[in-house]
Write a protein that holds these residues in place. Structure first.
Motif, PDB file in Angstrom:
ATOM      1  N   SER A  56     -10.031  -3.712  -2.404  1.00  0.00           N
ATOM      2  CA  SER A  56      -8.914  -4.642  -2.277  1.00  0.00           C
ATOM      3  C   SER A  56      -8.249  -4.913  -3.621  1.00  0.00           C
ATOM      4  CB  SER A  56      -9.398  -5.963  -1.659  1.00  0.00           C
ATOM      5  OG  SER A  56      -9.834  -5.777  -0.333  1.00  0.00           O
ATOM      6  N   ILE A  86      -1.586  -6.654   2.986  1.00  0.00           N
ATOM      7  CA  ILE A  86      -2.500  -7.761   3.288  1.00  0.00           C
ATOM      8  C   ILE A  86      -2.421  -8.114   4.773  1.00  0.00           C
ATOM      9  CG2 ILE A  86      -2.998 -10.202   2.854  1.00  0.00           C
ATOM     10  CD1 ILE A  86      -1.842  -9.741  -0.006  1.00  0.00           C
ATOM     11  N   TYR A 145      -1.272 -13.989  -4.040  1.00  0.00           N
ATOM     12  CA  TYR A 145      -1.109 -12.552  -4.208  1.00  0.00           C
ATOM     13  C   TYR A 145       0.062 -12.171  -5.095  1.00  0.00           C
ATOM     14  CZ  TYR A 145       2.534 -12.305  -0.466  1.00  0.00           C
ATOM     15  OH  TYR A 145       3.657 -12.453   0.313  1.00  0.00           O
TER      16      TYR A 145
END
Length: 457
Positions: A56, A86, A145
């Protein structure tokens, strides 16, 4: 409680309290040691996978930049590509939940601000795992993010943001993957928020949406910069510690409310401080949660602040020592040394351990009863006894309550006594000498965070 006095009440004499707590003069060491994880939690902790976390982090860093002002339509580079990736991964995890988990894109247009030069769409990616018993009770965990370069308005330069904050997003994604197959009693929310570097805009919008809906959020945790216990600056690595920042007097309180809290010695007993104590009690054996009694670091702030401002208990996980030379920097090489927030500076085993701290916390919160509400300490009479009152919870497996206390100079609870499934108790112990708290217990022995009483009648 609308002024009504509860009809169910327990009276404990000093000797009865002493017998139940073990001692009135020494800490209850069995309580201080904290609970041992049950089989469900042990299974959850085993399933958290450092390799998946690494995948990830590397994938998020590979988008080049995830700046809030970067492209939202490019399928390879920019925040839009990261958002879509995501979302797809969380949908994959939701597919294993038998319908309990849903995933949404929560978008809004942020007007012009000092770090937003033109109206910009900001999108949070939110996975919600509905609780099986008390779904209205909610616990939220986030990572942001978006990333940034040295110039906060530079949406073009590479800004891989591996530590800040692909590490935090990897934590919430791994939690969502592992917990999707479980049935927590309360609702768990795993959110990748955007706009953090530009002003906490994504989490601000999310928190306000919850507030407008009257959501019962009993805890929120931000994972922001949790990539390594090694600052790579010549200092000794600390790979078994994660900091947890918790404020004292709630940010949302008025000056009068804050003064009242301080007048009864409650500046260290706000809901977020109680969360800090709870996390410390349930921390896995291989990690040390260093609880810091501050809202956040100097000159810094994370997404938990958006929730604190709306009256929700919230805290921030972050690594023990940051290397500021590597954070928020354009990728560059100087004297043969590469700078920038790069994957190479992350420790995926460390991130996995931080994820386990989060998992232990969220699962323990979700399986326990909710934090007691309406806890008051009767301050209307001069007496050497202490009367506490609270609202009875509605959980079907609620077994009763425990009263905790500690010396006014002690940071953590020292004594505990069970008082049964009642809404009031009088203890032969002076309210002038100690701090009190009340927590709920279910039939399986799961315990809620404590709630400190407010002065009342």
């Amino acid at each position: 409680m609308n002024g009504a006095r509860p009809t169910r009440r327990t009276v404990l004499t000093l000797s009865a309290a002493a017998a139940a707590a073990g001692s009135l003069t020494a800490p209850n060491t069995a309580h201080a040691a904290g609970p041992r994880p049950g089989p469900d939690l042990r299974s959850i902790l085993r399933e958290i996978d450092p390799k998946r976390i690494e995948t990830s982090v590397r994938r998020l860093a590979a988008f080049g930049t995830r700046h809030t002002l970067s492209s939202q339509t490019d399928s390879v580079r920019g925040i839009g590509a990261a958002r879509d990736w995501i979302f797809e991964r969380l949908q994959d995890y939701a597919a294993t939940s038998e319908g309990r988990m849903t995933v949404e894109l929560q978008s809004f247009v942020q007007p012009v601000s000092p770090r937003i030069p033109a109206p910009t769409t900001i999108t949070n990616v939110i996975a919600t795992l509905r609780g099986s018993v008390t779904p209205e009770r909610i616990y939220v965990v986030t990572g942001h993010y978006d990333s940034r370069a040295s110039d906060v308005l530079d949406a073009v330069s590479d800004a891989p943001g591996a530590d800040d904050d692909a590490s935090g997003v990897a934590v919430i994604m791994e939690l969502a993957r592992v917990l999707a197959t479980r049935k927590p009693e309360a609702t768990l929310v795993f959110a990748a928020v955007a706009g953090e570097e530009q002003g906490l805009y994504g989490s601000d919008h999310m928190a306000q949406r919850y507030k407008d809906a009257g959501a019962d959020i009993q805890a929120m945790f931000s994972n922001d910069i949790v990539g390594t216990g090694d600052a790579h600056d010549g200092t000794r690595p600390d790979k078994r510690t994660v900091r947890l920042f918790v404020e004292g007097v709630p940010t949302s309180e008025t000056a009068a409310q804050a003064n009242t809290r301080r007048s009864v010695g409650g500046e260290n007993d706000g809901p977020s401080r109680q969360l800090g104590r709870f996390v410390k009690e349930v921390e896995p054996d291989d990690m040390n949660v260093r609880v810091v009694w501050r809202r956040d670091r100097y000159l810094r702030g994370s997404d938990h602040i958006s929730f604190l401002l709306r009256g929700y208990p919230a805290a921030r996980f972050t690594e023990p020592r940051e290397n500021f030379a590597h954070e928020h920097q354009d990728v560059r090489v100087e004297d043969g040394v590469q700078y920038g927030d790069l994957v190479e500076f992350c420790d995926f085993g460390y991130i996995a351990r931080v994820a386990r701290v989060n998992a232990a916390t969220l699962w323990s919160l979700a399986q326990a009863p909710g934090t007691p509400r309406g806890v008051v300490i009767d301050t209307t009479q001069l007496t050497n006894e202490t009367t506490l009152r609270w609202q009875l919870g509605t959980e079907p497996d609620l077994a009763g309550y425990e009263v905790l206390w500690r010396e006014t100079t002690a940071p953590d609870w020292q004594h505990v006594v069970g008082v049964g499934k009642v809404a009031a108790v009088t203890i032969d112990l002076s309210k002038d000498n100690v701090f009190f708290g009340v927590r709920a217990v279910d039939t399986a022995g799961n315990r809620s965070p404590a709630a400190a009483p407010q002065p009342g009648s």
